[in-house]
Design a protein around this motif. Structure first.
Motif, mmCIF file in Angstrom:
data_model
loop_
_atom_site.group_PDB
_atom_site.id
_atom_site.type_symbol
_atom_site.label_atom_id
_atom_site.label_comp_id
_atom_site.label_asym_id
_atom_site.label_seq_id
_atom_site.Cartn_x
_atom_site.Cartn_y
_atom_site.Cartn_z
ATOM 1 N N THR A 157 0.840 -1.196 0.000
ATOM 2 C CA THR A 157 0.000 0.000 0.000
ATOM 3 C C THR A 157 0.875 1.247 0.000
ATOM 4 O O THR A 157 0.714 2.141 -0.828
ATOM 5 C CB THR A 157 -0.914 0.021 1.240
ATOM 6 O OG1 THR A 157 -1.706 -1.155 1.229
ATOM 7 C CG2 THR A 157 -1.812 1.238 1.235
ATOM 8 N N ARG B 163 3.214 1.652 -3.225
ATOM 9 C CA ARG B 163 2.521 2.112 -4.430
ATOM 10 C C ARG B 163 1.956 3.500 -4.254
ATOM 11 O O ARG B 163 1.924 4.298 -5.203
ATOM 12 C CB ARG B 163 1.415 1.121 -4.788
ATOM 13 C CG ARG B 163 2.008 -0.159 -5.304
ATOM 14 C CD ARG B 163 0.972 -1.193 -5.595
ATOM 15 N NE ARG B 163 1.579 -2.344 -6.242
ATOM 16 C CZ ARG B 163 0.900 -3.407 -6.617
ATOM 17 N NH1 ARG B 163 -0.395 -3.468 -6.390
ATOM 18 N NH2 ARG B 163 1.523 -4.402 -7.199
ATOM 19 N N LEU B 164 1.494 3.788 -3.068
ATOM 20 C CA LEU B 164 0.947 5.116 -2.798
ATOM 21 C C LEU B 164 2.021 6.181 -3.029
ATOM 22 O O LEU B 164 1.767 7.217 -3.647
ATOM 23 C CB LEU B 164 0.456 5.166 -1.351
ATOM 24 C CG LEU B 164 -0.596 6.225 -1.062
ATOM 25 C CD1 LEU B 164 -1.799 6.004 -1.947
ATOM 26 C CD2 LEU B 164 -0.985 6.171 0.390
ATOM 27 N N ARG C 152 4.408 6.164 -4.971
ATOM 28 C CA ARG C 152 4.704 6.336 -6.391
ATOM 29 C C ARG C 152 3.496 6.797 -7.199
ATOM 30 O O ARG C 152 3.464 6.667 -8.413
ATOM 31 C CB ARG C 152 5.264 5.014 -6.949
ATOM 32 C CG ARG C 152 6.714 4.843 -6.566
ATOM 33 C CD ARG C 152 7.127 3.406 -6.442
ATOM 34 N NE ARG C 152 8.476 3.310 -5.900
ATOM 35 C CZ ARG C 152 8.777 3.430 -4.613
ATOM 36 N NH1 ARG C 152 7.825 3.649 -3.735
ATOM 37 N NH2 ARG C 152 10.029 3.349 -4.199
ATOM 38 N N SER C 153 2.481 7.319 -6.500
ATOM 39 C CA SER C 153 1.307 7.842 -7.200
ATOM 40 C C SER C 153 1.218 9.342 -6.947
ATOM 41 O O SER C 153 2.036 9.919 -6.247
ATOM 42 C CB SER C 153 0.043 7.162 -6.682
ATOM 43 O OG SER C 153 -0.290 7.696 -5.422
ATOM 44 N N SER C 154 0.190 9.939 -7.512
ATOM 45 C CA SER C 154 -0.013 11.373 -7.324
ATOM 46 C C SER C 154 -0.239 11.703 -5.838
ATOM 47 O O SER C 154 0.228 12.718 -5.345
ATOM 48 C CB SER C 154 -1.217 11.810 -8.152
ATOM 49 O OG SER C 154 -1.498 13.154 -7.921
ATOM 50 N N HIS C 155 -0.967 10.808 -5.138
ATOM 51 C CA HIS C 155 -1.206 11.027 -3.704
ATOM 52 C C HIS C 155 0.107 11.024 -2.938
ATOM 53 O O HIS C 155 0.309 11.806 -2.021
ATOM 54 C CB HIS C 155 -2.122 9.942 -3.150
ATOM 55 C CG HIS C 155 -3.400 9.809 -3.899
ATOM 56 N ND1 HIS C 155 -4.404 10.742 -3.819
ATOM 57 C CD2 HIS C 155 -3.836 8.873 -4.767
ATOM 58 C CE1 HIS C 155 -5.408 10.373 -4.604
ATOM 59 N NE2 HIS C 155 -5.085 9.242 -5.188
ATOM 60 N N ARG D 141 3.143 11.653 -4.163
ATOM 61 C CA ARG D 141 3.957 12.832 -4.482
ATOM 62 C C ARG D 141 3.496 14.020 -3.656
ATOM 63 O O ARG D 141 4.297 14.884 -3.292
ATOM 64 C CB ARG D 141 3.870 13.126 -5.977
ATOM 65 C CG ARG D 141 4.697 12.172 -6.821
ATOM 66 C CD ARG D 141 4.797 12.643 -8.246
ATOM 67 N NE ARG D 141 3.514 12.640 -8.923
ATOM 68 C CZ ARG D 141 3.028 11.596 -9.605
ATOM 69 N NH1 ARG D 141 3.747 10.500 -9.719
ATOM 70 N NH2 ARG D 141 1.858 11.655 -10.183
ATOM 71 N N LEU E 293 5.267 13.795 -0.347
ATOM 72 C CA LEU E 293 6.668 14.190 -0.473
ATOM 73 C C LEU E 293 6.797 15.709 -0.631
ATOM 74 O O LEU E 293 7.694 16.315 -0.057
ATOM 75 C CB LEU E 293 7.312 13.487 -1.673
ATOM 76 C CG LEU E 293 7.347 11.966 -1.592
ATOM 77 C CD1 LEU E 293 7.812 11.372 -2.907
ATOM 78 C CD2 LEU E 293 8.258 11.507 -0.472
ATOM 79 N N SER E 294 5.870 16.304 -1.404
ATOM 80 C CA SER E 294 5.979 17.745 -1.629
ATOM 81 C C SER E 294 5.755 18.509 -0.324
ATOM 82 O O SER E 294 6.365 19.550 -0.102
ATOM 83 C CB SER E 294 4.987 18.194 -2.699
ATOM 84 O OG SER E 294 3.669 18.143 -2.208
ATOM 85 N N GLY F 205 -1.006 23.665 -5.904
ATOM 86 C CA GLY F 205 -2.293 23.003 -5.953
ATOM 87 C C GLY F 205 -2.448 21.814 -5.023
ATOM 88 O O GLY F 205 -3.398 21.054 -5.148
ATOM 89 N N VAL F 206 -1.513 21.631 -4.091
ATOM 90 C CA VAL F 206 -1.636 20.519 -3.154
ATOM 91 C C VAL F 206 -2.338 21.012 -1.890
ATOM 92 O O VAL F 206 -1.905 22.001 -1.283
ATOM 93 C CB VAL F 206 -0.246 19.959 -2.778
ATOM 94 C CG1 VAL F 206 -0.376 18.886 -1.708
ATOM 95 C CG2 VAL F 206 0.458 19.406 -4.001
ATOM 96 N N ASN F 207 -3.430 20.364 -1.520
ATOM 97 C CA ASN F 207 -4.121 20.700 -0.274
ATOM 98 C C ASN F 207 -3.310 20.100 0.875
ATOM 99 O O ASN F 207 -3.470 18.937 1.228
ATOM 100 C CB ASN F 207 -5.537 20.131 -0.309
ATOM 101 C CG ASN F 207 -6.351 20.529 0.895
ATOM 102 O OD1 ASN F 207 -5.797 21.014 1.890
ATOM 103 N ND2 ASN F 207 -7.643 20.326 0.812
ATOM 104 N N LEU G 129 -3.863 7.146 7.731
ATOM 105 C CA LEU G 129 -3.427 5.861 7.179
ATOM 106 C C LEU G 129 -2.365 5.224 8.083
ATOM 107 O O LEU G 129 -2.389 4.028 8.357
ATOM 108 C CB LEU G 129 -2.862 6.069 5.772
ATOM 109 C CG LEU G 129 -2.500 4.791 5.022
ATOM 110 C CD1 LEU G 129 -3.738 3.929 4.819
ATOM 111 C CD2 LEU G 129 -1.857 5.107 3.678
#
Lengths: 260, 342
Positions: B187, B190-191, B193-196, B198, B201-202, B214-216, B227
């Motif tokens: 989980t 893969r998470l 390495r997805s948009s979520h 990133r 990380l940002s 644009g990241v909330n 999680l």
């Protein structure tokens, strides 16, 4: 209709009025410069427009919608984006990931899609990757896509910040001193870049800059700030010959006689 | 459907391989080492889930034991209400308890996270530290779950038969734990390495820039925290049912610190690092036990602390930094390939 309509905004930090009753408009497709001596409140204006600060008074209309009370990510979603005076890249992420973070609005797959790697996840992720690589290649950064963003030379970091901002699909881009710390050649390339993005992406540009050659060279209209107030507005020729502007930058004869 | 099967291939194969190893461990190893092994798996889940908050999202939580306790006690209490069936069906009831424990912990994470994730750095650490202590004190004073005496006789895995085979208590517990380790690992892997991912990380890299792109950020931090709490709760549930006994003192501040040590030691932002560190941190104190018998004094903690200090001096970014074992293997492959050599 104007794309951006700033209506007498004021920013008060305690007893200090950093910006006082500032109004200006930007039409679709214009390239406007915002200049002023150090401490005039230029970056504060940017921070108010992009939601980092909430103006104490006044209103900002973007595309007809008021931006007051909105958070930066919501303003970004409406189509206004920015770069920063001190580069604020995601330094430890790859160049490509920096751009892909900004493209997150193109993504609609959910949490479970990404964990289960569904078809939707694979498709959208591929599309975003291609779009980001494409953006990078337009600005000649695609060879560095896997490099750490913090390892790029200064000029390229500045360019990456612009690319990252473009990845949010903006209508208006606010550039905060993009030429700061650049040498003559780099500044020249930057001028070309700005002209290029304006044309290719049909962008409206708001530019803060100290480099007068750059500002006078590409801006159609310039707003001059001093001590938080607008002291002059007009085309470059008018600004260059304005007594008020010269006074703000160089001081008056009285200052000279009174000084030590 | 085909894509779904494809994506489940690696987790499934890993599960089967680890299960096979478990069958050998079942025969060849005594119950004490088996118990240590389960603790390693539990610590892996704790370390990986905490890494999501402390490593990937760049926040600092010191209350992981609190979420683990929430999951453990929820799960244990639930097992007094819903009897565990005998035979192979017991696996499903343990899965159910784990999901419920995890969900309860996630809810606690939401309640703590919503107000406190507006705080940064040290402040968040203090709030989460306080939360962990509150949970412990509440449990200490709740007689329904045993209070300070602890909770005895929690139903755990038992031996059961599958045709002619006898599936031992260990294999049942082990496969349950392995299942959750893999769910947690894949989980998060893969998470990230997805948009979520990133977005996580940002937020770690630069919150102001992330928000402007644009990241909330508040929502992103709360998501990571919830999680992470969920998996801490799951780890607690596995712990409760394998040990059959819970005591509030198992969830003291030191357990939160242990989890943080694992994350830092393995590398903030390296899942495989967390896995290795969880093994190391669990095994070293146990492996040093015989030394105490020889010397007559307990210098375990001295050596343990010393080895931690040394590791942090030699590898200040943790064993792996932000890289994963797979990155190192790929790097080695490139080095070893004949084309690359000069």
């Amino acid at each position: 209709m104007n794309l951006l309509d700033v209506q007498s905004i004021t920013m008060q930090f305690g007893g200090l009025k950093a910006v006082d009753q500032l109004s200006f408009q930007i039409g679709q497709g214009e390239l406007i410069g915002l200049i002023g001596p150090n401490g005039a409140g230029k970056t504060t204006v940017f921070n108010m427009l992009t939601g980092v600060y909430q103006p104490t008074q006044g209103d900002v209309l973007f595309d007809g919608k008021s931006l007051i009370g909105l958070k930066p990510f919501q303003i970004s979603a409406l189509g206004m984006t920015r770069t920063f005076q001190n580069i604020r890249l995601f330094k430890e992420l790859s160049v490509l990931d920096n751009v892909m973070v900004a493209g997150s609005r193109d993504i609609s797959y959910g949490f479970f899609s990404s964990v289960l790697k569904t078809a939707k996840y694979l498709r959208e992720e591929k599309e975003l990757r291609e779009k980001s690589l494409n953006l990078l290649s337009i600005f000649g950064l695609d060879k560095h896509a896997t490099d750490e963003a913090g390892s790029l030379p200064y000029g390229q970091q500045r360019r990456l910040e612009i690319i990252r901002a473009l990845a949010t699909n903006p209508k208006l881009i606010c550039l905060d001193e993009p030429a700061a710390g650049m040498n003559h050649n780099e500044t020249h390339r930057l001028m070309e870049t700005i002209a290029k993005i304006r044309q290719d992406f049909k962008l409206t540009v708001l530019l803060i800059e100290h480099d007068m050659k750059l500002v006078m060279g590409i801006c159609e209209r310039i707003v001059v700030l001093d001590h938080g107030c607008k002291i002059e507005e007009g085309p470059p020729v008018q600004i260059q010959s304005s007594a008020k502007v010269i006074e703000a930058y160089l001081g008056t004869d009285e200052d000279l006689q009174g000084g030590h | 459907m085909k894509i779904l099967l494809q994506s489940m291939k690696t987790p499934l194969i890993t599960f089967l391989v680890l299960l096979g190893i478990g069958l050998f461990i079942d025969i060849g190893v005594n119950a004490y080492i088996q118990l240590i092994l389960i603790y390693i798996l539990i610590n892996m889940i704790l370390a990986m889930s905490l890494n999501l908050v402390n490593g990937y999202t760049g926040q600092f939580s010191l209350g992981h034991a609190g979420f683990m306790a929430t999951g453990a006690y929820t799960s244990a209490y639930l097992s007094t209400l819903i009897p565990v069936p005998a035979g192979g069906l017991q696996i499903f009831s343990f899965l159910l308890f784990a999901v419920c424990g995890g969900t309860m912990a996630a809810l606690a994470g939401l309640v703590v996270g919503l107000p406190s994730l507006r705080l940064k750095g040290d402040y968040l650490a203090i709030v989460t530290l306080g939360f962990g202590e509150i949970i412990r004190v509440v449990l200490l004073n709740t007689s329904a779950v045993g209070g300070a005496r602890g909770m005895y006789g929690i139903s755990g895995p038992t031996d059961w038969t599958l045709g002619e085979w006898t599936v031992s208590k260990f294999v049942t517990g082990y496969s349950h734990a392995i299942f959750w380790v893999l769910v947690c690992f894949f989980t998060l892997w893969r998470l990230i390495r997805s948009s979520h991912g990133r977005a996580f990380l940002s937020v770690r890299e630069d919150e102001v820039a992330a928000e402007s792109m644009g990241v909330n950020t508040t929502q992103t931090k709360v998501r990571a925290f919830v999680l992470s709490s969920f998996f801490a709760g799951v780890a607690g549930s596995i712990f409760a049912h394998y040990a059959n006994y819970l005591n509030p003192s198992s969830f003291s501040f030191m357990r939160s610190v242990d989890a943080v040590i694992m994350v830092v030691l393995g590398g903030m932002g390296s899942l495989t690092g967390s896995i290795v560190a969880a093994m190391f941190i669990t095994i070293v104190p146990e492996a040093l036990r015989p030394l105490q018998e020889i010397l007559g004094v307990d210098i375990r903690m001295v050596i343990y602390s010393l080895s931690l200090v040394l590791l942090m001096i030699l590898r200040p970014k943790g064993l792996f930094g932000t890289t994963e074992i797979t990155d190192i293997i790929q790097w080695l492959k490139r080095k070893m390939s004949p084309g690359a050599s000069r």
